[in-house]
Motif scaffolding. Structure first.
Motif, mmCIF file in Angstrom:
data_model
loop_
_atom_site.group_PDB
_atom_site.id
_atom_site.type_symbol
_atom_site.label_atom_id
_atom_site.label_comp_id
_atom_site.label_asym_id
_atom_site.label_seq_id
_atom_site.Cartn_x
_atom_site.Cartn_y
_atom_site.Cartn_z
ATOM 1 N N ASP A 148 -23.517 128.610 -3.263
ATOM 2 C CA ASP A 148 -22.850 129.459 -4.243
ATOM 3 C C ASP A 148 -23.470 130.805 -4.424
ATOM 4 O O ASP A 148 -23.106 131.839 -4.253
ATOM 5 C CB ASP A 148 -22.835 128.877 -5.509
ATOM 6 N N ASP A 152 -21.932 134.630 -3.691
ATOM 7 C CA ASP A 152 -21.960 135.570 -4.798
ATOM 8 C C ASP A 152 -22.744 136.635 -4.565
ATOM 9 O O ASP A 152 -22.833 137.661 -5.278
ATOM 10 C CB ASP A 152 -22.712 134.753 -6.061
ATOM 11 N N ARG A 510 -19.186 134.668 -13.592
ATOM 12 C CA ARG A 510 -17.853 134.572 -13.593
ATOM 13 C C ARG A 510 -17.208 135.164 -14.820
ATOM 14 O O ARG A 510 -17.549 134.248 -15.723
ATOM 15 C CB ARG A 510 -17.351 133.409 -12.862
ATOM 16 N N ALA A 587 -18.676 138.576 -6.679
ATOM 17 C CA ALA A 587 -17.857 137.456 -6.093
ATOM 18 C C ALA A 587 -16.597 137.101 -6.472
ATOM 19 O O ALA A 587 -15.900 136.278 -5.684
ATOM 20 C CB ALA A 587 -18.850 136.171 -6.070
#
Length: 631
Positions: A148, A152, A510, A587
């Motif tokens: 991840d 990102d 996020r 991202a």
């Protein structure tokens, strides 16, 4: 510097009881001709903590040799010092060492390249090889690429080690290795030997292309370097070199590194930071691209050094997240690899100077003759495991081919000059320079606005270490800046009541993460600003993550989706009716409407924002964009 021809000085390096010493050839960018070799003798001190950087100056504030021009101290700063800046790091106990200089001699290169060490036998490298296979390193790269963090937008330098044993190693052998590097490797920033002396000495022999931070002539200077072209055995292939210079991935990786170093430099310099380049640093087997960034020094050499640890080139970006990735993916400490050699002294006018080199392309030999050469490749979401493994082999080969040859022939950075290629290279570099932010390459186009201070919201995470470049840009185009943390008591009310513009900065994460308390707090703050700030009052603006939380509050149908096509890319977009090349680092994207169209610019009454980073060197009109957001 005044050259000496005292042959007896060199003979002291070949005796049985050699004191601590350093040999340095520092090839400053833009200075024609080969630099001389500096020979330093002194006493070596060790310390366990980063607080010992304070010892880089004597109690009276002068260098170890008083106010005499020239170097006063040479510090060896291990990579583990990052832990004392609050960053994760394997603590392998490698000490900070300081050579206090008592003698400084300057010799021509010919004093070394024209001779060999007395009675020097051929070097015997035993049990030599990488400690991991190519397949194992490729698996490590692939594991990161699939993570991840890579998706990102994280880029991180992952190392591997080449080890060997040198029988009967002694300082004279190190001097011979230094001679070979001088002869075979023409493009290094520092070529050096540092021998710590004592009963369990450590010796560093290297040719580092990477200068990190310096103070010279009242300016703080950094030299971010990223991108590697591997010269084929037959020499440079013009088409391949030009393709390397035109490679978007390579240019964006260098720009990302420059952005990371700008965040450091802007904490160390006053108004007037400038970006120059890119330039080529040509070495015998490799060619790198680098830039020079500088600004008026706001602190002394010791404080500048302490606050600038370490080069993002040897870590990655965003910096703090890259440190965490190194701690996760590398099982052991780095020792001095990735750290710094730092030389502090005074110039002819008595002003303090600082020059540093990153400890890369460096063989480190312990008192038993155990040798280690660490090399790494910068890995991101678009990396090829096979290409990154090949890069590590090329970097190791560049050092070892010089060190292992008995009598390497002199070899310039490019064996012959091709006028047509020179012109094509200059044109390619000029195109890359023209694509950079005009603010950083030429300065602000207009004086700051006559307005109250902009209140900037620090969104937390790793943003605090990356805010400096944005704050520098805001102060240049608007005026005074104040910063408030996202978790400060009553932060939403403070922002709502602020009588001047408010700016929500970017950061990691996020924006709609349901399990993150920091994101929930940012969303509540953004909602309060959209709801309670007067629509005809000073603007509320956001960039990056700040834009995203404002968009979620201001647009009823806004939602978050993963960004496609990679991250950290420069894209052509339209902002307030003007075309801009912009740097996108998040991202995730904000989309709106039934067709799910990406929202890049927000302008809802006094609420404004842009998805991208106006402070990046990849954003062509960042200053203009920020003016329109805050004006």
């Amino acid at each position: 510097m005044r050259l000496t021809t005292d042959a007896g000085v060199l003979e002291r390096l070949y005796g049985a009881d050699v004191p601590p010493f350093a040999l340095l050839r520092r090839q400053r960018p833009g200075v024609p001709g080969p630099a001389p070799v500096e020979l330093l003798f002194g006493t070596m001190e060790t310390a366990e903590t980063n607080e010992a950087v304070e010892t880089v100056r004597s109690p009276d504030g002068t260098s170890a040799r008083g106010a005499v021009p020239g170097p006063g101290l040479l510090a060896l700063l291990p990579f583990r010092l990052l832990a004392e800046h609050g960053l994760p790091c394997h603590d392998d106990g490698t000490p900070l060492r300081v050579l206090r200089v008592h003698e400084h001699h300057v010799l021509p290169q010919e004093a070394f390249t024209g001779r060999r060490a007395p009675a020097q036998r051929s070097l015997e490298w035993q049990d030599a090889g990488f400690t991991t296979t190519d397949a194992q390193y490729e698996d490590l790269v692939q594991e990161f690429v699939a993570s991840d963090a890579a998706r990102d937008g994280l880029n991180v330098l992952l190392r591997r080690d080449w080890t060997a044993r040198l029988a009967d190693f002694r300082p004279a052998v190190a001097v011979e290795l230094f001679r070979r590097l001088l002869t075979a490797e023409s493009g290094a920033y520092w070529t050096f030997v540092v021998h710590t002396g004592g009963t369990r000495p450590v010796t560093l022999v290297g040719a580092s292309p990477q200068g990190h931070v310096g103070v010279e002539g009242g300016r703080v200077v950094m030299n971010p370097l990223c991108g590697t072209y591997r010269r084929p055995p037959g020499g440079t292939r013009p088409g391949d070199l030009l393709a390397f210079l035109a490679d978007r991935k390579e240019s964006e990786e260098l720009a990302t590194t420059v952005d990371a170093e700008l965040a450091v430099l802007c904490r160390l310099a006053g108004p007037g930071v400038r970006v120059e380049g890119p330039f080529l640093r040509g070495m015998a087997h490799l060619v790198h691209t680098q830039c020079r960034i500088s600004g008026p020094a706001a602190a002394g050499a010791r404080e500048t050094l302490s606050r600038a640890l370490f080069a993002s080139t040897v870590v990655g970006s965003p910096y703090a997240r890259a440190c965490r990735a190194i701690h996760q993916y590398e099982a052991t400490g780095r020792g001095y690899y990735g750290g710094l050699l730092a030389l502090i002294g005074r110039d002819g006018a008595g002003k303090e100077e600082l020059d540093t080199a990153a400890v890369i392309r460096t063989l480190i030999v312990d008192h038993r003759g155990g040798a280690r050469l660490s090399v790494g490749a910068t890995v991101g979401g678009r990396s090829s495991p096979e290409a990154e493994a090949a890069e590590t082999r090329a970097k190791a080969r560049a050092v070892l081919s010089a060190l292992t040859a008995d009598s390497p022939a002199a070899r310039p950075a490019r064996a012959r000059t091709d006028p047509d290629l020179d012109v094509a290279v200059r044109d390619a570099l000029a195109r890359r320079h023209a694509a950079l932010s005009s603010f950083w390459t030429r300065g602000a186009a207009a004086p700051p606005m006559d307005a109250g201070p902009v209140l900037v919201l620090d969104p937390g995470g790793d943003a605090r270490t990356e805010l400096a470049a944005l704050l520098h840009l805001v102060s240049a185009v608007h005026g005074p800046v104040e910063v408030v943390r996202h978790d400060a008591p009553g932060v939403a009310g403070t922002l709502v009541r602020h009588p001047a513009p408010v700016l929500l900065a970017s950061g990691p994460g996020r924006p709609d993460d349901p399990g993150c308390a920091r994101m929930a707090g940012l969303r509540r703050t953004a909602a309060a600003l959209v709801r309670e700030r007067p629509p005809d009052g000073p603007p509320v603006a956001g960039v990056g993550l700040g834009f995203q939380v404002l968009a979620l509050a201001a647009l009823p149908d806004a939602r978050v989706v993963p960004r496609t096509g990679g991250t950290a890319l420069a894209r052509e977009v339209e902002v307030f009716g003007r075309p801009v090349t912009a740097a996108f680092r998040n991202a995730h994207a904000i989309v709106s409407g039934p067709d799910g169209r990406e929202v890049i610019v927000l302008r809802e009454r006094a609420v404004r924002g842009v998805q991208f980073r106006p402070e990046s060197v990849l954003t062509t009109d960042g200053a203009g964009v920020l003016r329109r957001l805050l004006g």
